[in-house]
Design a protein around this motif. Sequence first.
Motif, PDB file in Angstrom:
ATOM      1  N   ARG A 201      41.204  53.833  48.039  1.00 13.20           N
ATOM      2  CA  ARG A 201      41.462  53.155  49.005  1.00 13.20           C
ATOM      3  C   ARG A 201      41.168  53.172  50.477  1.00 13.20           C
ATOM      4  NH1 ARG A 201      38.718  49.006  45.678  1.00 13.20           N
ATOM      5  NH2 ARG A 201      39.327  49.254  43.680  1.00 13.20           N
ATOM      6  N   ARG A 202      40.177  54.232  51.104  1.00 12.39           N
ATOM      7  CA  ARG A 202      40.941  54.665  51.965  1.00 12.39           C
ATOM      8  C   ARG A 202      41.044  53.790  53.395  1.00 12.39           C
ATOM      9  NH1 ARG A 202      36.367  58.884  53.887  1.00 12.39           N
ATOM     10  NH2 ARG A 202      36.215  58.848  51.808  1.00 12.39           N
ATOM     11  N   PHE A 203      40.643  52.565  52.898  1.00 12.35           N
ATOM     12  CA  PHE A 203      40.742  51.141  54.187  1.00 12.35           C
ATOM     13  C   PHE A 203      42.097  51.011  53.829  1.00 12.35           C
ATOM     14  CE2 PHE A 203      35.517  52.594  54.304  1.00 12.35           C
ATOM     15  CZ  PHE A 203      35.485  52.616  55.437  1.00 12.35           C
ATOM     16  N   ALA A 204      42.437  50.840  53.069  1.00 16.97           N
ATOM     17  CA  ALA A 204      43.387  49.658  53.178  1.00 16.97           C
ATOM     18  C   ALA A 204      44.678  50.859  53.141  1.00 16.97           C
ATOM     19  CB  ALA A 204      43.853  49.766  51.326  1.00 16.97           C
ATOM     20  N   GLY A 205      44.924  51.617  54.259  1.00 15.73           N
ATOM     21  CA  GLY A 205      45.867  52.288  55.120  1.00 15.73           C
ATOM     22  C   GLY A 205      46.290  51.093  55.863  1.00 15.73           C
ATOM     23  N   PRO A 206      45.939  50.480  56.840  1.00 14.47           N
ATOM     24  CA  PRO A 206      46.697  49.559  57.631  1.00 14.47           C
ATOM     25  C   PRO A 206      47.539  48.897  57.276  1.00 14.47           C
ATOM     26  CG  PRO A 206      44.197  50.255  58.602  1.00 14.47           C
ATOM     27  CD  PRO A 206      45.008  50.781  56.968  1.00 14.47           C
ATOM     28  N   PHE A 207      46.434  47.952  55.924  1.00 17.03           N
ATOM     29  CA  PHE A 207      47.680  46.786  55.495  1.00 17.03           C
ATOM     30  C   PHE A 207      48.249  47.531  54.452  1.00 17.03           C
ATOM     31  CE2 PHE A 207      47.817  43.962  51.268  1.00 17.03           C
ATOM     32  CZ  PHE A 207      48.355  43.153  51.762  1.00 17.03           C
ATOM     33  N   LEU A 208      48.373  48.665  53.992  1.00 19.81           N
ATOM     34  CA  LEU A 208      49.136  49.419  52.932  1.00 19.81           C
ATOM     35  C   LEU A 208      50.629  49.937  54.296  1.00 19.81           C
ATOM     36  CD1 LEU A 208      47.844  50.889  50.352  1.00 19.81           C
ATOM     37  CD2 LEU A 208      48.779  49.071  50.185  1.00 19.81           C
ATOM     38  N   ALA A 209      50.633  49.730  55.216  1.00 18.07           N
ATOM     39  CA  ALA A 209      51.752  50.464  56.114  1.00 18.07           C
ATOM     40  C   ALA A 209      52.343  49.843  56.258  1.00 18.07           C
ATOM     41  CB  ALA A 209      51.413  51.455  57.080  1.00 18.07           C
ATOM     42  N   ALA A 210      51.470  48.134  56.869  1.00 15.68           N
ATOM     43  CA  ALA A 210      52.524  47.068  57.380  1.00 15.68           C
ATOM     44  C   ALA A 210      52.778  46.068  56.568  1.00 15.68           C
ATOM     45  CB  ALA A 210      50.733  46.382  57.992  1.00 15.68           C
ATOM     46  N   GLY A 211      53.349  46.893  54.985  1.00 18.56           N
ATOM     47  CA  GLY A 211      53.851  46.603  54.146  1.00 18.56           C
ATOM     48  C   GLY A 211      53.053  45.669  53.024  1.00 18.56           C
ATOM     49  N   GLY A 212      52.215  46.037  52.879  1.00 17.59           N
ATOM     50  CA  GLY A 212      51.030  45.092  51.771  1.00 17.59           C
ATOM     51  C   GLY A 212      51.119  45.613  50.833  1.00 17.59           C
ATOM     52  N   ALA A 213      50.679  44.986  49.228  1.00 18.20           N
ATOM     53  CA  ALA A 213      50.353  45.894  48.750  1.00 18.20           C
ATOM     54  C   ALA A 213      49.410  45.840  48.126  1.00 18.20           C
ATOM     55  CB  ALA A 213      51.084  45.448  47.466  1.00 18.20           C
ATOM     56  N   PHE A 214      48.480  46.176  47.499  1.00 16.89           N
ATOM     57  CA  PHE A 214      46.931  46.638  46.902  1.00 16.89           C
ATOM     58  C   PHE A 214      47.340  46.336  45.184  1.00 16.89           C
ATOM     59  CE2 PHE A 214      42.892  47.751  45.930  1.00 16.89           C
ATOM     60  CZ  PHE A 214      42.036  46.100  46.392  1.00 16.89           C
ATOM     61  N   ILE A 215      46.550  45.480  44.110  1.00 12.72           N
ATOM     62  CA  ILE A 215      46.820  44.964  42.829  1.00 12.72           C
ATOM     63  C   ILE A 215      45.662  45.743  41.958  1.00 12.72           C
ATOM     64  CG2 ILE A 215      47.250  44.163  40.846  1.00 12.72           C
ATOM     65  CD1 ILE A 215      49.091  43.109  44.597  1.00 12.72           C
ATOM     66  N   VAL A 216      44.961  46.439  41.725  1.00 15.04           N
ATOM     67  CA  VAL A 216      44.377  46.337  40.831  1.00 15.04           C
ATOM     68  C   VAL A 216      44.257  45.784  39.318  1.00 15.04           C
ATOM     69  CG1 VAL A 216      41.840  48.148  40.140  1.00 15.04           C
ATOM     70  CG2 VAL A 216      43.153  48.219  41.996  1.00 15.04           C
ATOM     71  N   ALA A 217      43.456  44.723  38.913  1.00 17.96           N
ATOM     72  CA  ALA A 217      43.739  44.387  37.029  1.00 17.96           C
ATOM     73  C   ALA A 217      42.435  44.776  37.124  1.00 17.96           C
ATOM     74  CB  ALA A 217      43.655  42.594  37.620  1.00 17.96           C
ATOM     75  N   CYS A 218      43.015  44.930  35.260  1.00 18.77           N
ATOM     76  CA  CYS A 218      42.580  45.488  34.184  1.00 18.77           C
ATOM     77  C   CYS A 218      42.622  44.098  33.501  1.00 18.77           C
ATOM     78  CB  CYS A 218      43.121  47.163  33.775  1.00 18.77           C
ATOM     79  SG  CYS A 218      43.001  48.020  35.021  1.00 18.77           S
ATOM     80  N   LEU A 219      40.867  44.329  33.665  1.00 16.92           N
ATOM     81  CA  LEU A 219      40.803  42.259  32.898  1.00 16.92           C
ATOM     82  C   LEU A 219      39.413  42.679  31.930  1.00 16.92           C
ATOM     83  CD1 LEU A 219      40.295  40.250  36.649  1.00 16.92           C
ATOM     84  CD2 LEU A 219      42.521  40.905  35.231  1.00 16.92           C
ATOM     85  N   ARG A 220      39.989  41.640  30.174  1.00 13.45           N
ATOM     86  CA  ARG A 220      39.520  41.434  29.432  1.00 13.45           C
ATOM     87  C   ARG A 220      37.228  41.814  30.288  1.00 13.45           C
ATOM     88  NH1 ARG A 220      42.419  38.250  25.111  1.00 13.45           N
ATOM     89  NH2 ARG A 220      42.955  37.530  27.258  1.00 13.45           N
ATOM     90  N   GLY A 221      36.277  42.009  29.696  1.00 17.22           N
ATOM     91  CA  GLY A 221      35.922  42.796  30.184  1.00 17.22           C
ATOM     92  C   GLY A 221      34.960  43.530  29.885  1.00 17.22           C
ATOM     93  N   GLY A 222      36.255  44.408  30.587  1.00 19.92           N
ATOM     94  CA  GLY A 222      36.136  45.772  30.621  1.00 19.92           C
ATOM     95  C   GLY A 222      35.647  46.808  29.563  1.00 19.92           C
ATOM     96  N   SER A 223      36.288  48.340  29.936  1.00 16.63           N
ATOM     97  CA  SER A 223      36.094  48.841  28.600  1.00 16.63           C
ATOM     98  C   SER A 223      37.427  49.516  28.615  1.00 16.63           C
ATOM     99  CB  SER A 223      35.180  50.047  28.790  1.00 16.63           C
ATOM    100  OG  SER A 223      34.958  50.661  29.272  1.00 16.63           O
ATOM    101  N   GLU A 224      38.424  49.141  29.069  1.00 18.56           N
ATOM    102  CA  GLU A 224      39.843  49.694  29.425  1.00 18.56           C
ATOM    103  C   GLU A 224      40.089  50.257  27.815  1.00 18.56           C
ATOM    104  OE1 GLU A 224      39.418  47.669  33.536  1.00 18.56           O
ATOM    105  OE2 GLU A 224      38.876  47.471  31.422  1.00 18.56           O
ATOM    106  N   TYR A 225      39.740  49.075  26.863  1.00 16.74           N
ATOM    107  CA  TYR A 225      40.805  49.425  25.477  1.00 16.74           C
ATOM    108  C   TYR A 225      39.591  49.418  24.722  1.00 16.74           C
ATOM    109  CZ  TYR A 225      44.924  48.505  27.793  1.00 16.74           C
ATOM    110  OH  TYR A 225      46.427  49.200  28.435  1.00 16.74           O
TER     111      TYR A 225
END
Length: 677
Positions: free
Chosen positions: A464-488
């Motif tokens: 996530r190339r544009f998330a850098g400043p947000f993360l540097a400022a102490g933020g967290a980015f969460i990618v949720a793997c929800l049903r409807g996808g093909s993860e399982y």
Amino acid sequence: MRDHPPETPREPVTETRHGTEVVDPYQWLEADDDRVADWIDAQNEYADSVLATPTRDALRPAFERASRIAEHGSVTAAGGRYFRTIEAPDEDHAVLYVESSPGGERRVLVNPNEFAAPAASMNWHVVGPDGERVAYGYDEGGEEQYDVRVLDVETGDRRETVPGVGRTNPGGFAWTDEGFYFVRTGGADNDGGQLDRALYYHKHGTDSAADRLVTDAFGPRELAVLTTDDEGTCFVAINDGWDTTELYRLDESRADPLVPLFVDLDANIEITTDDEYLYLRTDAGADRGRVLQISLGTAREGERLSLETFPEAVPETEDVLRGVEPVGERLAAVHLRDASSRLTLWADGECVETVPTPALCTVPPASLDADGTGEKLFYRVEDFTAPSRVHQYDAASGETSVIARPETEPTVPVTAERLFFESDDGTAVPAFLVHAEGKPPDAETPAIVYGYGGFRIAMTPSYRRFAGPFLAAGGAFIVACLRGGSEYGESWHRAGTFEQKQNVFDDLYAVAEGLAGEYADPDRLAVWGGSNGGLLAGAALTQRPDLWTAVLCEVPLLDMLRFHEFLLGESWTTEYGSPDEPDAFAYLRAYSPYHNVTKRAYPATMFTTALGDTRVHPSHARKMTARVQANQTGDAPIILRTETDTGHGVGKPTERIVREQLDRWTWLCDRLNVTVE
């Protein structure tokens, strides 16, 4: 500059569906006339005023730097040549190159930065099996309405153009020695027209007006074409939505040219070939996928075959099979284990080697390609820590090497971990938690939860190339793997479709509630989703407004009682169900975001759409914006950003991407009270 949203007239239209009265006060926003254009302009002015903050200025230098990191595409090997795209730091679009050796001296084949039309792009390309020709999809304005252009690789000259083929893609294109098959669709100017599909044949050296109609017996079903390398036999896979596939062999000597090979299956099939075999990746009898091996002789001569009569080249495992590629006498296979990729090699139905990959990563199955000797396998690796790298595996030595990577290292080192959260029905839902190194999240961390949950699309690690400043400022980015996808596997997908769609939303809420108080500040939590994920964000807004400080809802589906009447909407009834059917109407009405807006305080919400979107009609975002603005009792702003000269997301130049990302991250940082430097 506006300091308040424009007033939107209510002009109720009442329909009775299955005995239920449905009132739509903003149906007039479905039009594309001058009145709607004026309303869009006013909404954009209001969005401009909300987004014109010091945060935007603070983000710009970092975003300009992030946008100028080179992007390296996958390698395709053919005829002793190697093809790949590279978007250099100073370019707006990726350029297609040909090389005499992997990573060696290269020559430009297609440079979209030199196209005459300012909004033109090359969104896909297909290399001929002998490496003598390349076809690519030429598009303007991101509308995904293509001309097919064919180049001579040796000279770089354009040999021929087939204009106006509509929404075709590499899956709908297949070479023969004398020409190519391609899928032509109707245009986007006619609602549902893109679902009209026909298979044509173009002979090299002839005018496109002479292209031969092979068959148009497809209706709204999706279609993919594959041609074997040696004899030009064409196999046609017809996908009826996201649940079933029928596989045919093309024989134009017959009155009905589609000869059935595998039909009447409640399963999916994808095919690939080498010089001896047709490989079928299927979930028939294998929820997590397997590969069957069929001799090309049988595939060329047989009819109405049975899957169970053929050996397994890759049996079902505990991991989810995503794709395969022949590598000499072996098959390379990409599996998902808890939403992270594993790359392995198989022979005679046994796993014979595991290719090293990072612990949390994505190997896109489409990136797999082997050279003609079977000695080298090329693939890309993506993860949260760095941009995509192109790898080469040497079959003789068993060694891997990186042959292309960005020269610029990320300015914000990050770390990622995988967590699991328990949904309402006890299902374990994985999510990736990304944060800056040395800044572990806690109960005071601002956090953004990103999700999709549909159409078998797995949420796997990516940079996530544009998330850098947000993360540097102490933020967290969460990618949720929800049903409807093909993860399982396919059961995971189906558990988030039709009447079970609420599972997807509940999974999201479980992740958000699990984060709050331990990994995130519950008063600084945002949700972000686009397209089908925009439906997710819209449902999160109307069902659980208490969870969020901010919502970012991009190119969304939101009116689930009329979605099937516009653009590609009818094809999505195989995922959501059709509002024309009473049972489906009931559960769609129950969660349709547009129909569940009530008078109350809503969190700050940004909707986005694009005038050139030929997938999801912009009226979804327009009508929802108007309804939420009219029913907002709180002080949080509700804004709509409408982009022009672009579409659902493909083919955008770097400058536009930066501008759009500045909108999104300014919105999120300001709403979550994050100060960036």
